[in-house]
Design a protein around this motif. Structure first.
Motif, PDB file in Angstrom:
ATOM      1  N   THR A   1      -8.206  10.385  -2.131  1.00 36.18           N
ATOM      2  CA  THR A   1      -7.016  10.123  -2.946  1.00 36.18           C
ATOM      3  C   THR A   1      -7.369   9.962  -4.417  1.00 36.18           C
ATOM      4  O   THR A   1      -6.476   9.946  -5.268  1.00 36.18           O
TER       5      THR A   1
ATOM      6  N   TRP B   1      -0.805   4.082  10.225  1.00 33.98           N
ATOM      7  CA  TRP B   1      -1.392   3.074   9.346  1.00 33.98           C
ATOM      8  C   TRP B   1      -1.717   1.797  10.131  1.00 33.98           C
ATOM      9  O   TRP B   1      -0.884   1.267  10.853  1.00 33.98           O
TER      10      TRP B   1
ATOM     11  N   PRO C   1      -5.311   3.910  -0.319  1.00 29.92           N
ATOM     12  CA  PRO C   1      -3.927   3.867  -0.774  1.00 29.92           C
ATOM     13  C   PRO C   1      -3.830   3.387  -2.221  1.00 29.92           C
ATOM     14  O   PRO C   1      -4.754   2.740  -2.741  1.00 29.92           O
TER      15      PRO C   1
ATOM     16  N   ARG D   1       1.737   7.321   7.541  1.00 35.59           N
ATOM     17  CA  ARG D   1       2.378   6.001   7.592  1.00 35.59           C
ATOM     18  C   ARG D   1       2.478   5.498   9.024  1.00 35.59           C
ATOM     19  O   ARG D   1       2.257   4.315   9.301  1.00 35.59           O
TER      20      ARG D   1
ATOM     21  N   ASP E   1       0.839  -1.195   0.000  1.00 35.89           N
ATOM     22  CA  ASP E   1       0.000   0.000   0.000  1.00 35.89           C
ATOM     23  C   ASP E   1       0.873   1.244   0.000  1.00 35.89           C
ATOM     24  O   ASP E   1       1.707   1.422   0.895  1.00 35.89           O
ATOM     25  N   GLU E   2       0.680   2.105  -1.000  1.00 35.45           N
ATOM     26  CA  GLU E   2       1.369   3.391  -1.039  1.00 35.45           C
ATOM     27  C   GLU E   2       0.405   4.457  -0.527  1.00 35.45           C
ATOM     28  O   GLU E   2      -0.611   4.753  -1.173  1.00 35.45           O
ATOM     29  N   LEU E   3       0.722   5.009   0.621  1.00 37.58           N
ATOM     30  CA  LEU E   3      -0.167   5.973   1.268  1.00 37.58           C
ATOM     31  C   LEU E   3       0.100   7.393   0.787  1.00 37.58           C
ATOM     32  O   LEU E   3       1.196   7.690   0.287  1.00 37.58           O
TER      33      LEU E   3
END
Length: 321
Positions: A153, A128, A237, A125, A116-118
């Protein structure tokens, strides 16, 4: 584990999360020689508990995997902790290279999951899996009395906000860098009493006396210098499949609105003969429950293919004699 023990396998499974371990358990019970290679860094390791998993609601996800490894090992499944360095599809099988040496396997099952890219927001992070989460069905019940914030997002974040209204009547939609919703969405959000906050989210606030660490409790969101109280943040994400191994073997992919993902058929076969995949590495919707089921399904189909191959080899031997 000695290198000599690992020279041959019926199935090498790369990834020991719910999907990989479920497949390993079924294949071990089918008396297949199975080796699981796993770095032990599951996607949900940041969460203290998992929910909505029948019979295991509230259990630590790491405890589930520990139990799964023990169960699979009881049926002869072998484990290597680490990563695959390389794999090559050969005429008579697949060569898998690990830190402990090479393994020749009849089939390769990749269950390496995703990462997962936050959003690049200070504190995101660190929170998370606690103050910042993604799945309403996993965490909505626990926050039903909270002010729920949604940090947008993508345009799909509006649907996330409308869904979360099911759990709380205090929902705040942060437009963030995504900007204003589409022409129809303000009315949809307002009809459900969802408050919209414009502006870019610049940070998260935690309880007094804590830092953004394991014991810190999320209390608010900072937006262009303003502080908005929340009890939890749901966000979306960017999900990146850990499919480097599959791509290195030449597996075909398909581009969708969620990105470029490796193709599999209904049984988990990729376009590369002998190479299969299951779980989040090929299915963005595979939560723990679904991954457990898919692991069992793919194991059955994979074993059936091996049985057919065994029968064909036995018939050829009999005819030759």
């Amino acid at each position: 584990m000695e290198h000599s023990e690992l020279q041959d396998a019926d199935v090498v499974i790369v990834g020991g999360g719910p999907a990989g371990l479920s497949a390993a358990l079924s294949l071990g019970r089918a008396r297949r020689r199975v080796v699981v290679i796993d770095s032990r860094e599951p996607r949900n390791r940041f969460a203290a508990h998992m929910h909505g998993v029948l019979g295991h609601d509230g259990l630590s996800p790491l405890e589930l995997l520990e139990r799964g490894r023990a169960e699979a090992a009881g049926y002869g499944v072998r484990f290597i902790r680490g990563e695959v360095r390389a794999a090559r599809a050969e005429r008579d099988g697949i060569e898998v290279e690990t830190a402990e040496g090479g393994i020749r396997t009849r089939r390769l099952l990749v269950a390496t999951g995703l990462r997962d890219e936050l959003p690049d927001i200070p504190g995101m992070r660190e929170q998370w899996g606690r103050g910042v989460v993604v799945c309403p069905y996993c965490d909505g019940w626990e926050h039903r009395e909270d002010i729920i914030g949604i940090v947008a997002t993508s345009p799909r974040s509006v649907e996330q906000a409308l869904l979360l209204r099911q759990w709380s009547d205090r929902v705040v939609y942060f437009e963030n860098a995504v900007g204003a919703a589409s022409a129809a969405d303000p009315e949809r959000l307002a009809s459900r009493g969802i408050r919209v906050e414009s502006g870019v989210v610049t940070g998260l606030l935690v309880d007094v006396g804590g830092d953004v660490g394991d014991d810190a409790r999320l209390t608010g969101v900072e937006v262009d210098g303003r502080v908005i109280e929340v009890g939890v943040i749901f966000t979306g994400p960017t999900m990146r499949p850990r499919d480097g191994l599959l791509r290195s073997l030449g597996a075909a992919t398909t581009v969708s609105d969620l990105g470029d993902w490796v193709d599999v058929d209904d049984d988990g076969r990729t376009s590369v003969p002998g190479v299969w995949a299951v779980g989040n590495v090929v299915n963005v919707r595979a939560n723990v429950s679904l991954s457990l089921g898919l692991g069992s399904l793919v194991a059955g189909a994979l074993n059936a293919e091996l049985v057919a191959e065994d029968v064909a080899a036995a018939v050829a031997t009999m005819v030759a004699a």
